[in-house]
Design a protein around this motif. Structure first.
Motif, PDB file in Angstrom:
ATOM      1  N   THR A 170       0.851  -1.189   0.000  1.00 55.63           N
ATOM      2  CA  THR A 170       0.000   0.000   0.000  1.00 55.63           C
ATOM      3  C   THR A 170       0.885   1.237   0.000  1.00 55.63           C
ATOM      4  OG1 THR A 170      -1.697  -1.192   1.244  1.00 55.63           O
ATOM      5  CG2 THR A 170      -1.828   1.219   1.239  1.00 55.63           C
ATOM      6  N   ARG A 211      -7.402   0.902   4.879  1.00 54.59           N
ATOM      7  CA  ARG A 211      -7.433   0.041   3.683  1.00 54.59           C
ATOM      8  C   ARG A 211      -6.364  -1.033   3.763  1.00 54.59           C
ATOM      9  NH1 ARG A 211      -8.277   5.003   1.008  1.00 54.59           N
ATOM     10  NH2 ARG A 211      -6.111   5.083   0.346  1.00 54.59           N
ATOM     11  N   ARG A 215      -6.876  -5.149   3.716  1.00 50.11           N
ATOM     12  CA  ARG A 215      -6.273  -6.021   2.696  1.00 50.11           C
ATOM     13  C   ARG A 215      -5.755  -7.320   3.286  1.00 50.11           C
ATOM     14  NH1 ARG A 215      -1.879  -3.310  -1.070  1.00 50.11           N
ATOM     15  NH2 ARG A 215      -1.995  -5.388  -1.955  1.00 50.11           N
ATOM     16  N   ARG A 216      -5.357  -7.284   4.556  1.00 51.11           N
ATOM     17  CA  ARG A 216      -4.731  -8.473   5.159  1.00 51.11           C
ATOM     18  C   ARG A 216      -5.752  -9.544   5.471  1.00 51.11           C
ATOM     19  NH1 ARG A 216      -5.131  -8.903  10.767  1.00 51.11           N
ATOM     20  NH2 ARG A 216      -6.367  -7.233  11.683  1.00 51.11           N
TER      21      ARG A 216
END
Length: 217
Positions: A170, A211, A215-216
């Protein structure tokens, strides 16, 4: 100007007194654990306990319903070389693997005129090691001072998006967005962010951190 704002970072080589409490709490509760790995901008240079980037980011996340703990691993005056040298023992000294690492380095390299190729190699190695250990990364970018040589600026400014793309990390393009050059957001030295300056940084980066955590999952 950016150069004026960041210059004292070079001489502020004071290790951050990072508390182990966030890491211990995250281990005990299983809540998200974030590592803030950087220089004086993450170390909370010149600010009292609880007023720096890590505690303010933790508080902001909790206000938004994310019970995360943020561990301060910032060292004032650090360069990308210094960060690369200490990454391994920093990670090995944590009670558990972070769910996210925010990497914020490069400003001091730029001010010292370090070859951007060296800076890129160091940050690449840092993000690469985190990636190898299965730790998601948020690359907190830096922009070069506008009075530097255009060729230098071009090479430096593309370091962060290039590395983020390489590792599918990111990217937050400019850590000091909305803060640099604003004296009202600086300490009396006129350069380092004060409490309000850090608050502005946290407000800017918060959606990107959210965000990255999402994502994880």
């Amino acid at each position: 100007m950016l150069k004026f704002f960041l210059l004292p970072l070079l001489s502020a080589a004071i290790p951050a007194a990072a508390s182990a409490q966030p890491a211990a709490r995250a281990t005990a509760t299983g809540e998200p654990f974030i590592l803030a790995f950087g220089d004086s901008l993450t170390a909370g240079y010149g600010l009292g306990r609880g007023l720096g980037f890590a505690p303010q980011l933790e508080a902001a996340l909790r206000r938004h319903g994310i019970k995360a703990s943020v561990h301060d691993a910032g060292v004032s005056g650090d360069t990308s070389s210094g960060g690369r040298a200490r990454l391994g023992w920093t990670l090995d000294g944590l009670p558990r693997k972070p769910d996210l690492a925010i990497v914020e380095l490069g400003a001091n390299d730029m001010l010292r005129g370090v070859d951007p190729g060296v800076t890129e190699a160091n940050i690449d190695a840092i993000v690469g090691e985190l990636d190898k250990r299965g730790i998601p990364v948020l690359v907190a970018g830096m922009l070069s001072a506008p009075n530097l040589d255009p060729r230098y600026r071009s090479r430096f400014d593309r370091i962060f998006p290039t590395i983020a793309r390489k590792y599918d990390a990111t990217l937050y393009p400019f850590f000091l967005q909305g803060v640099v050059g604003n004296r009202a957001l600086a300490l009396p030295d006129g350069v380092h962010p004060n409490f309000e300056g850090i608050k502005r940084i946290v407000t800017g980066i918060l959606p990107t951190v959210q965000r990255a955590l999402a994502r994880r999952r």
